[in-house]
Design a protein around this motif. Sequence first.
Motif, PDB file in Angstrom:
ATOM      1  N   ASP A  49      59.280  61.621  89.756  1.00 16.32           N
ATOM      2  CA  ASP A  49      58.217  62.096  90.641  1.00 16.32           C
ATOM      3  C   ASP A  49      58.720  63.182  91.585  1.00 16.32           C
ATOM      4  N   GLU A  50      59.926  63.001  92.088  1.00 15.29           N
ATOM      5  CA  GLU A  50      60.497  63.945  93.050  1.00 15.29           C
ATOM      6  C   GLU A  50      60.798  65.296  92.413  1.00 15.29           C
ATOM      7  N   LEU A  51      61.265  65.276  91.165  1.00 20.40           N
ATOM      8  CA  LEU A  51      61.715  66.515  90.528  1.00 20.40           C
ATOM      9  C   LEU A  51      60.634  67.220  89.727  1.00 20.40           C
ATOM     10  N   GLN A  52      59.529  66.542  89.493  1.00 18.90           N
ATOM     11  CA  GLN A  52      58.512  67.067  88.586  1.00 18.90           C
ATOM     12  C   GLN A  52      57.981  68.428  89.006  1.00 18.90           C
ATOM     13  N   ASP A  53      57.907  68.675  90.292  1.00 21.46           N
ATOM     14  CA  ASP A  53      57.275  69.905  90.766  1.00 21.46           C
ATOM     15  C   ASP A  53      58.253  70.940  91.319  1.00 21.46           C
ATOM     16  N   VAL A  54      59.554  70.746  91.104  1.00 14.41           N
ATOM     17  CA  VAL A  54      60.502  71.712  91.665  1.00 14.41           C
ATOM     18  C   VAL A  54      60.618  72.961  90.805  1.00 14.41           C
TER      19      VAL A  54
END
Length: 263
Positions: A49-54
Amino acid sequence: MDLELDGTSALVTASSSGLGKASARALAREGANVVVNGRDEDRLAATVDELQDVGDGEVIGVQGDLTERADIERLVERTVEAFGGIDSLVTSAGGPPSGPFLETTDQDWYEAYDLLVMSVVRTVREAAPYLGESEQGTITCITSRSVKEAIDSLVLSNSVRMSVVGLEKTLSQELAPDVRANAVLPGPHETSRIEELIEQAIERGDYDSYEEGLADWAEGNPLERIGDPIELGDTVAFLSSPRAGYINGVALPIEGGESGSNL
């Protein structure tokens, strides 16, 4: 600098926290599709979830234990199924227990070797055919500065991790020119593990504050601080990229110049 990783595929082991996670973040930020891995299902889901939008790529999580051969086979299979191949493999693993030599049992040695060395052996073995098919196949092994300079009470890390560097150097010759292999040798970075150790020390009364503990960890470092995990991650992303196309067989310390080793 454009690292030319947009649309490539990367597998990062032991990447639900720590330096593996930082490496996955850096690769994702450069547009790579990334598979992250860990044993704890909740932590792994939170990392995805944390890395999905980087970045513009896709991030998926594959749960698995790196000491289990079947889990490693499944990890590679899921990566290939999701992204059609593997361009970059980053190997990472948690550290073995600390302690002096005379208190270290045979079982401790076998478990450390299985975790630190055989996890890399098995992952590379499974991934090698796909890396060889890539136009920019790379392997980057995250180890420790302990392979350059022994650290007190870390006999397992000092000894066993050196095998990973020997393996990486061998792979850099045997798999070339299709695949490049390098290693990074991190010193202390401000990961959740370091934060946990400092908080525990505060509870014991060793430090009055987190800042004091952090300063203690940085004692003796020429840069007067410990590393930010993304600094390690950015280096891994660079080594995984065509921009590092003539870097092969290197074991690169990332520790602010703290080591006393000349090489």
